[in-house]
Design a protein around this motif. Structure first.
Motif, PDB file in Angstrom:
ATOM      1  N   GLU A   8       0.837  -1.213   0.000  1.00  0.00           N
ATOM      2  CA  GLU A   8       0.000   0.000   0.000  1.00  0.00           C
ATOM      3  C   GLU A   8       0.867   1.257   0.000  1.00  0.00           C
ATOM      4  N   THR A   9       1.989   1.197   0.733  1.00  0.00           N
ATOM      5  CA  THR A   9       2.903   2.348   0.772  1.00  0.00           C
ATOM      6  C   THR A   9       3.495   2.605  -0.606  1.00  0.00           C
ATOM      7  N   ILE A  10       3.890   1.545  -1.296  1.00  0.00           N
ATOM      8  CA  ILE A  10       4.440   1.674  -2.650  1.00  0.00           C
ATOM      9  C   ILE A  10       3.405   2.318  -3.582  1.00  0.00           C
ATOM     10  N   GLN A  11       2.159   1.919  -3.421  1.00  0.00           N
ATOM     11  CA  GLN A  11       1.087   2.481  -4.249  1.00  0.00           C
ATOM     12  C   GLN A  11       0.901   3.968  -3.967  1.00  0.00           C
ATOM     13  N   VAL A  12       0.900   4.328  -2.688  1.00  0.00           N
ATOM     14  CA  VAL A  12       0.740   5.745  -2.313  1.00  0.00           C
ATOM     15  C   VAL A  12       1.882   6.578  -2.879  1.00  0.00           C
ATOM     16  N   ALA A  13       3.104   6.050  -2.805  1.00  0.00           N
ATOM     17  CA  ALA A  13       4.295   6.797  -3.224  1.00  0.00           C
ATOM     18  C   ALA A  13       4.313   7.108  -4.714  1.00  0.00           C
ATOM     19  N   GLN A  14       3.518   6.397  -5.511  1.00  0.00           N
ATOM     20  CA  GLN A  14       3.482   6.669  -6.948  1.00  0.00           C
ATOM     21  C   GLN A  14       2.886   8.039  -7.254  1.00  0.00           C
ATOM     22  N   GLU A  15       2.187   8.605  -6.271  1.00  0.00           N
ATOM     23  CA  GLU A  15       1.526   9.896  -6.483  1.00  0.00           C
ATOM     24  C   GLU A  15       2.434  11.074  -6.123  1.00  0.00           C
ATOM     25  N   TYR A  16       3.688  10.797  -5.714  1.00  0.00           N
ATOM     26  CA  TYR A  16       4.543  11.867  -5.192  1.00  0.00           C
ATOM     27  C   TYR A  16       5.838  11.997  -5.986  1.00  0.00           C
ATOM     28  N   ASP A  17       6.429  13.213  -5.892  1.00  0.00           N
ATOM     29  CA  ASP A  17       7.692  13.508  -6.568  1.00  0.00           C
ATOM     30  C   ASP A  17       8.900  13.321  -5.654  1.00  0.00           C
ATOM     31  N   PHE A  18       8.669  13.374  -4.362  1.00  0.00           N
ATOM     32  CA  PHE A  18       9.770  13.399  -3.401  1.00  0.00           C
ATOM     33  C   PHE A  18       9.339  12.630  -2.158  1.00  0.00           C
TER      34      PHE A  18
ATOM     35  N   THR B  20      18.231   2.129  12.840  1.00  0.00           N
ATOM     36  CA  THR B  20      19.219   1.065  12.665  1.00  0.00           C
ATOM     37  C   THR B  20      18.566  -0.312  12.511  1.00  0.00           C
ATOM     38  N   PRO B  21      17.612  -0.702  13.389  1.00  0.00           N
ATOM     39  CA  PRO B  21      16.977  -2.012  13.194  1.00  0.00           C
ATOM     40  C   PRO B  21      16.143  -2.091  11.921  1.00  0.00           C
ATOM     41  N   GLY B  22      15.543  -0.977  11.512  1.00  0.00           N
ATOM     42  CA  GLY B  22      14.649  -1.010  10.360  1.00  0.00           C
ATOM     43  C   GLY B  22      15.310  -0.756   9.030  1.00  0.00           C
ATOM     44  N   PHE B  23      16.584  -0.348   9.032  1.00  0.00           N
ATOM     45  CA  PHE B  23      17.241   0.086   7.793  1.00  0.00           C
ATOM     46  C   PHE B  23      17.259  -0.991   6.701  1.00  0.00           C
ATOM     47  N   PRO B  24      17.598  -2.261   7.002  1.00  0.00           N
ATOM     48  CA  PRO B  24      17.606  -3.265   5.919  1.00  0.00           C
ATOM     49  C   PRO B  24      16.271  -3.368   5.194  1.00  0.00           C
ATOM     50  N   GLY B  25      15.175  -3.314   5.941  1.00  0.00           N
ATOM     51  CA  GLY B  25      13.865  -3.358   5.293  1.00  0.00           C
ATOM     52  C   GLY B  25      13.517  -2.068   4.579  1.00  0.00           C
ATOM     53  N   ASP B  26      13.978  -0.944   5.119  1.00  0.00           N
ATOM     54  CA  ASP B  26      13.660   0.353   4.523  1.00  0.00           C
ATOM     55  C   ASP B  26      14.305   0.518   3.145  1.00  0.00           C
ATOM     56  N   ILE B  27      15.516  -0.033   2.978  1.00  0.00           N
ATOM     57  CA  ILE B  27      16.150   0.122   1.666  1.00  0.00           C
ATOM     58  C   ILE B  27      15.469  -0.776   0.620  1.00  0.00           C
ATOM     59  N   LEU B  28      14.920  -1.906   1.044  1.00  0.00           N
ATOM     60  CA  LEU B  28      14.146  -2.735   0.114  1.00  0.00           C
ATOM     61  C   LEU B  28      12.885  -2.004  -0.322  1.00  0.00           C
ATOM     62  N   LEU B  29      12.254  -1.295   0.632  1.00  0.00           N
ATOM     63  CA  LEU B  29      11.056  -0.523   0.315  1.00  0.00           C
ATOM     64  C   LEU B  29      11.398   0.611  -0.654  1.00  0.00           C
ATOM     65  N   ALA B  30      12.495   1.327  -0.389  1.00  0.00           N
ATOM     66  CA  ALA B  30      12.900   2.428  -1.271  1.00  0.00           C
ATOM     67  C   ALA B  30      13.156   1.922  -2.682  1.00  0.00           C
ATOM     68  N   ARG B  31      13.781   0.759  -2.781  1.00  0.00           N
ATOM     69  CA  ARG B  31      14.079   0.168  -4.093  1.00  0.00           C
ATOM     70  C   ARG B  31      12.783  -0.142  -4.848  1.00  0.00           C
ATOM     71  N   ALA B  32      11.819  -0.715  -4.119  1.00  0.00           N
ATOM     72  CA  ALA B  32      10.540  -1.070  -4.749  1.00  0.00           C
ATOM     73  C   ALA B  32       9.768   0.184  -5.166  1.00  0.00           C
ATOM     74  N   ILE B  33       9.844   1.238  -4.351  1.00  0.00           N
ATOM     75  CA  ILE B  33       9.155   2.490  -4.685  1.00  0.00           C
ATOM     76  C   ILE B  33       9.747   3.098  -5.959  1.00  0.00           C
ATOM     77  N   LYS B  34      11.073   3.072  -6.061  1.00  0.00           N
ATOM     78  CA  LYS B  34      11.717   3.671  -7.230  1.00  0.00           C
ATOM     79  C   LYS B  34      11.485   2.839  -8.491  1.00  0.00           C
ATOM     80  N   GLN B  35      11.323   1.539  -8.333  1.00  0.00           N
ATOM     81  CA  GLN B  35      11.010   0.705  -9.495  1.00  0.00           C
ATOM     82  C   GLN B  35       9.640   1.065 -10.064  1.00  0.00           C
ATOM     83  N   LYS B  36       8.700   1.349  -9.168  1.00  0.00           N
ATOM     84  CA  LYS B  36       7.340   1.709  -9.597  1.00  0.00           C
ATOM     85  C   LYS B  36       7.247   3.169 -10.043  1.00  0.00           C
ATOM     86  N   ASN B  37       8.082   4.012  -9.460  1.00  0.00           N
ATOM     87  CA  ASN B  37       8.033   5.452  -9.751  1.00  0.00           C
ATOM     88  C   ASN B  37       9.466   5.952  -9.944  1.00  0.00           C
ATOM     89  N   PRO B  38      10.078   5.681 -11.130  1.00  0.00           N
ATOM     90  CA  PRO B  38      11.504   5.973 -11.340  1.00  0.00           C
ATOM     91  C   PRO B  38      11.878   7.447 -11.182  1.00  0.00           C
TER      92      PRO B  38
END
Length: 489
Positions: free
Chosen positions: A63-73, A80-98
């Motif tokens: 759902e977050t990836i879908q929401v992010a498609q509507e934004y420019d920034f 620190t504990p969440g960083f490994p998952g956060d970079i996977l999310l960022a990668r997926a967001i950029k794939q959907k919204n280059p």
């Protein structure tokens, strides 16, 4: 118009409270969420921006990836504990919204900017320390090269722009409560020892105390103490009372709310006519007169970092407080009718089996209403981290959380294995809450408040389920260690 900007506290482990306001990024023993205060400031400065706090609103990664498609920034607050998952999310967001630009903010990237950028090329830049104006300037079209306090990759090399000056005029920042009202559902936030629903915010930034383990002053907010004017705070609180007539409590989540007596008394004089119920953080060095002014102005509860019942450990962590002062402070609070939520940490430098016993006994002696017991976490950028690494006290894999995001002991000492520290956390809770006096207090409160009774039942089930799972994990670790020793023999 600025770039259409999404400020994100990202989805993570189930019930994970990890960003933009959480002092111990981890999945809690009992489900709880703190407000993303840090993200709310810049979110209030940009037209068309949105603050999305995914964990308490149960917004999934998809759902977050879908929401992010509507934004420019995208501005993502990581930990620190969440960083490994956060970079996977960022990668997926950029794939959907280059075309989207992505900035990571928070303590982790403040301390490790180059590593963070190289670990995730999808990150366009990171902000070091306070990021309010940096991300707003970028959204408004200012070139990265001209923005202080950011780091980014250019032609394969990391560029670190000069540090940004600390923000001095806190009154110039927007009121976060207005952003909450626009973007968040206050009923989604729960902290077991606060009245529900509650709203939290800051009245100051920074903390002059030198505690070696504390994440925020050493990595994000800094040690210099800066305050909002009492008039500005009072204006926000008066408006907040109108925005949420249903809110039962406001919480001032400053690093140290009442460290300056004159300012605290002045602010209490402005809050008193509003008739609010509020709570805050406090050091044990606060005197009786200041506590009385707070109580008279509507203060109900204090979060107090006792940390340890051993004086040498308090010296080791530069706590700047004594056991005797903690005793007197607690007596003063109880005399005034102020409730205390006491924080304790297992596994600080100098910890032994005996000091653990001393701290548990000290906590029972203080007999505060509720407690939180954490394992010592050495976050990168803190003095505790440097100490643990230098002396070889970090556990081999250095994992801070398990597969569910729950805290793990990742520091150990000669004669005190990490598993013993983790076991001590559970023993601490058991010995403290299963005393007749504590059981009676809990049942008495539940008896007179049906809402509290329902919440208490749910929280007790959650805690006991987690306690059982963690005890099994600790036993397995101990059995594995014993088997390994036998194999060596």
């Amino acid at each position: 118009m600025p770039l259409k900007t999404l400020f994100l506290n990202p989805p993570s482990f189930e019930n994970f409270d990890g960003g933009a306001g959480s002092r111990w990024p981890a999945t809690r023993e009992i489900e709880s969420y703190w407000y993303p205060v840090w993200l709310a400031y810049p979110a209030g400065m940009l037209e068309g921006a949105r603050l999305l706090d995914a964990p308490p609103h149960h917004v999934s990664g998809d759902e977050t990836i879908q929401v992010a498609q509507e934004y420019d920034f995208l501005v993502l607050f990581t930990s620190t504990p969440g960083f490994p998952g956060d970079i996977l999310l960022a990668r997926a967001i950029k794939q959907k919204n280059p075309k989207i630009k992505i900035a990571f903010v928070g303590p982790h990237v403040s301390v490790l900017p180059e590593k963070s950028l190289r670990d995730c090329p999808e990150i366009d830049f990171v902000c070091r320390k306070e990021f309010d104006y940096a991300v707003v300037d970028y959204a408004n079209g200012k070139p990265l090269a001209d923005i202080a306090g950011v780091s980014y990759l250019k032609d394969g090399k990391v560029v670190h722009n000069p540090d940004a000056p600390q923000i001095q005029d806190l009154d110039a920042l927007p009121h976060v409560t207005e952003v909450y009202k626009r973007d968040l559902d206050v009923t989604r936030y729960n902290v077991p020892f606060l009245l529900n629903p509650f709203v939290s915010l800051y009245t100051t930034r920074g903390c002059p105390a030198q505690c070696t383990f504390c994440l925020w002053p050493q990595t994000l907010s800094g040690h210099p103490w800066r305050k909002r004017s009492s008039d500005d705070v009072a204006r926000e609180m008066a408006k907040a009372k109108q925005l949420w007539p249903e809110v039962k409590e406001f919480f001032f989540d400053d690093d140290t709310f009442n460290i300056q007596k004159a300012r605290t008394v002045e602010l209490c004089e402005k809050l008193k006519p509003l008739g609010l119920t509020w709570s805050c953080t406090s050091r044990v060095t606060t005197d009786f007169e200041t506590l009385k002014a707070m109580k008279d102005a509507g203060c109900r509860l204090l979060i107090v970092g006792y940390e340890s019942g051993d004086q040498q450990i308090l010296k080791n962590i530069k706590k700047g407080a004594t056991i005797e002062r903690a005793r007197q402070f607690t007596k003063d609070c109880h005399k005034l009718g102020l409730v205390i939520h006491g924080d304790f940490i297992m596994g600080l430098p100098g910890e032994t089996h005996q000091t653990i016993n001393n701290t548990i006994a000290f906590a029972k002696e203080l007999d505060v209403e509720t407690i939180q017991v954490s394992v010592a976490h050495a976050y990168p950028g803190t003095e505790l981290y440097d100490y643990a690494v230098k002396n070889g006290f970090m556990v081999g894999d250095n994992k801070m959380v398990d597969e569910g995001g729950h805290q793990l002991a990742h520091i150990q000492y000669p004669g005190l294995p990490a598993d013993d520290i983790l076991s001590a956390v559970h023993r601490f809770y058991d010995e403290y809450y299963f005393r007749p006096k504590a059981v009676y207090r809990i049942l008495k409160n539940a008896m007179f408040d049906s809402n509290d009774r329902k919440r208490l039942y749910k929280e007790a089930k959650t805690f006991l389920k987690l306690r059982h799972a963690r005890n099994k994990m600790v036993k397995k670790h101990s059995d594995d260690a014993a088997a390994a020793e036998l194999m060596k023999a």
